[in-house]
Design a protein around this motif. Structure first.
Motif, short mmCIF file in Angstrom:
data_model
loop_
_atom_site.label_atom_id
_atom_site.label_comp_id
_atom_site.label_asym_id
_atom_site.label_seq_id
_atom_site.Cartn_x
_atom_site.Cartn_y
_atom_site.Cartn_z
N LEU A 192 0.87 -1.19 0.16
CA LEU A 192 0.04 -0.22 0.06
C LEU A 192 0.87 1.29 0.11
CD1 LEU A 192 -2.82 -0.98 2.40
CD2 LEU A 192 -3.13 -0.73 0.18
N LEU A 193 2.03 1.06 0.87
CA LEU A 193 2.93 2.35 0.85
C LEU A 193 3.53 2.77 -0.46
CD1 LEU A 193 4.29 2.27 4.35
CD2 LEU A 193 2.30 3.30 3.61
N LEU A 256 1.76 12.96 1.53
CA LEU A 256 2.10 11.69 1.47
C LEU A 256 2.57 10.86 2.87
CD1 LEU A 256 3.89 11.46 -2.06
CD2 LEU A 256 1.66 10.89 -1.53
N VAL A 257 3.41 11.79 3.42
CA VAL A 257 3.77 11.34 5.02
C VAL A 257 2.46 10.89 5.80
CG1 VAL A 257 4.86 11.95 6.86
CG2 VAL A 257 5.92 12.38 4.72
N LEU A 258 1.54 11.97 5.89
CA LEU A 258 0.39 11.81 6.72
C LEU A 258 -0.43 10.80 6.15
CD1 LEU A 258 -0.83 15.77 6.86
CD2 LEU A 258 0.25 14.23 8.72
N ILE A 259 -0.57 10.24 4.64
CA ILE A 259 -1.40 9.21 4.19
C ILE A 259 -0.77 7.87 4.59
CG2 ILE A 259 -2.22 7.95 2.28
CD1 ILE A 259 -2.85 10.83 1.19
N ASN A 260 0.71 7.95 4.57
CA ASN A 260 1.31 6.79 4.97
C ASN A 260 1.25 6.44 6.34
OD1 ASN A 260 2.17 6.27 2.05
ND2 ASN A 260 4.15 7.40 2.63
N ALA A 263 -2.07 4.88 7.19
CA ALA A 263 -2.19 3.63 6.79
C ALA A 263 -1.36 2.59 7.64
CB ALA A 263 -1.61 3.52 5.17
N MET A 264 -0.40 2.95 8.20
CA MET A 264 0.64 2.02 8.99
C MET A 264 -0.16 2.08 10.36
SD MET A 264 4.34 3.48 8.14
CE MET A 264 5.10 2.40 9.47
N ASN A 265 -0.75 3.00 10.80
CA ASN A 265 -1.37 3.13 12.02
C ASN A 265 -2.65 2.37 12.09
OD1 ASN A 265 0.49 4.85 13.23
ND2 ASN A 265 -0.55 6.70 12.88
N LEU A 266 -3.41 2.28 11.36
CA LEU A 266 -4.43 1.64 10.90
C LEU A 266 -4.16 0.04 10.74
CD1 LEU A 266 -6.70 3.68 8.36
CD2 LEU A 266 -7.10 3.44 10.79
N ALA A 267 -3.04 -0.27 9.83
CA ALA A 267 -2.72 -1.53 9.76
C ALA A 267 -2.30 -2.28 11.13
CB ALA A 267 -1.79 -1.83 8.65
N LYS A 268 -1.50 -1.37 11.77
CA LYS A 268 -0.93 -1.98 13.05
C LYS A 268 -2.19 -2.11 14.11
CE LYS A 268 3.58 0.28 13.11
NZ LYS A 268 4.48 1.22 13.61
#
Length: 278
Positions: A192-193, A256-260, A263-268
């Motif tokens: 995703l990233l 892009l940093v905010l979206i990434n 995405a990482m926090n939601l996945a974790k």
């Protein structure tokens, strides 16, 4: 000097060079981009061909294009990766053909995807220059990277997980959702990233699909200018637009940093909940 010490020096030298180039580029963008960066710049309409005013409509268009691309590509990429990894044997002609095709598509220049998107989505489907055409074209670009990354993550999952699930009487679908998918979460996040990074920085494909219009889109069928296209236009076609181009580039990096990060926090969070549930 031993070979190990020489290898260590070479690795650290290369790492420092790469990091130095990154820091130099980022610092240059930050130094020049902070001059015009302000709240009015983020919400106002562009004026004087982008030399003045803000980038409010352009941020909205960029977010919409990225959302369409990832919402379309993620389920298709996940389903295809599962098909190749769990339901297709490695030595079958079908699997080898699909994997080779994905590898070729991952290296196709973005301008080719732009021409394809213009011909297929804009003309054949009749969507014209629109946010929807741009998002669907970016989804086609992201899919090869997403599929191959998720597939590799699923294949890297130990077979002991599958055997243990089968020994417990779990169906293949239950084993996938409750065992394999949580184990492959890092690969899914990585895909995703990578997809978000490529889609967010894309220019050539969007020029031929979403268009140049810098007004606020009223719907997904309206044309809209993404941040990458806006930066290119200010840098190459608008005299005196470099200041706003740097500020727009800084906003794109922050976005892009905010979206990434999201995405990482939601996945974790999802991965943690799945582990607790199991």
């Amino acid at each position: 000097m031993s070979k190990n010490n020489l290898a260590t020096i070479c690795i650290w030298t290369i790492a420092l060079l790469v990091s130095g180039v990154f820091v130099w580029l980022l610092s240059d963008i930050i130094i020049h981009g902070l001059t015009n960066l302000s709240w009015p710049f983020l919400i106002e309409m562009p004026k004087n061909a982008g030399r003045s005013g803000g980038i409010g409509p352009i941020i909205v268009s960029t977010v919409l294009v990225l959302l369409i691309a990832m919402v379309t590509a993620t389920p298709l990429g996940l389903a295809t990766a599962v098909l190749l990894s769990e339901f297709t044997e490695q030595n079958l002609v079908f699997g080898r053909l699909v994997r080779r095709s994905l590898d070729v598509l991952a290296g196709v220049p973005s301008i080719v995807f732009g021409l394809f998107g213009n011909a297929f989505f804009c003309i054949f489907w009749g969507l014209g220059f629109s946010i929807l055409s741009g998002g669907l074209t970016l989804a086609c670009m992201v899919l090869p990277i997403l599929i191959r990354t998720i597939e590799e993550g699923l294949q890297a999952t130990p077979d002991d997980y599958r055997l243990a699930a089968a020994a417990l009487g779990m169906s293949r679908g239950a084993a996938f959702f409750h065992v394999l998918l949580p184990a492959a979460t890092p690969a899914i996040v990585a895909g995703l990233l990578l997809g978000i990074g490529r889609a967010g920085a894309e220019t050539a494909a969007l020029v031929f699909t979403s268009g140049y219009v810098d007004r606020l889109p009223g719907s997904l069928f309206d044309s809209g200018r993404a941040l990458s296209v806006h930066i290119y236009d200010l840098s190459m076609n608008v005299a005196g637009g470099d200041a706003n181009a740097f500020s727009s580039a800084l906003v794109l990096i922050i976005l892009l940093v905010l979206i990434n990060s999201l995405a990482m926090n939601l996945a974790k969070h999802w991965h943690h909940k799945r582990i607790i549930a199991v």
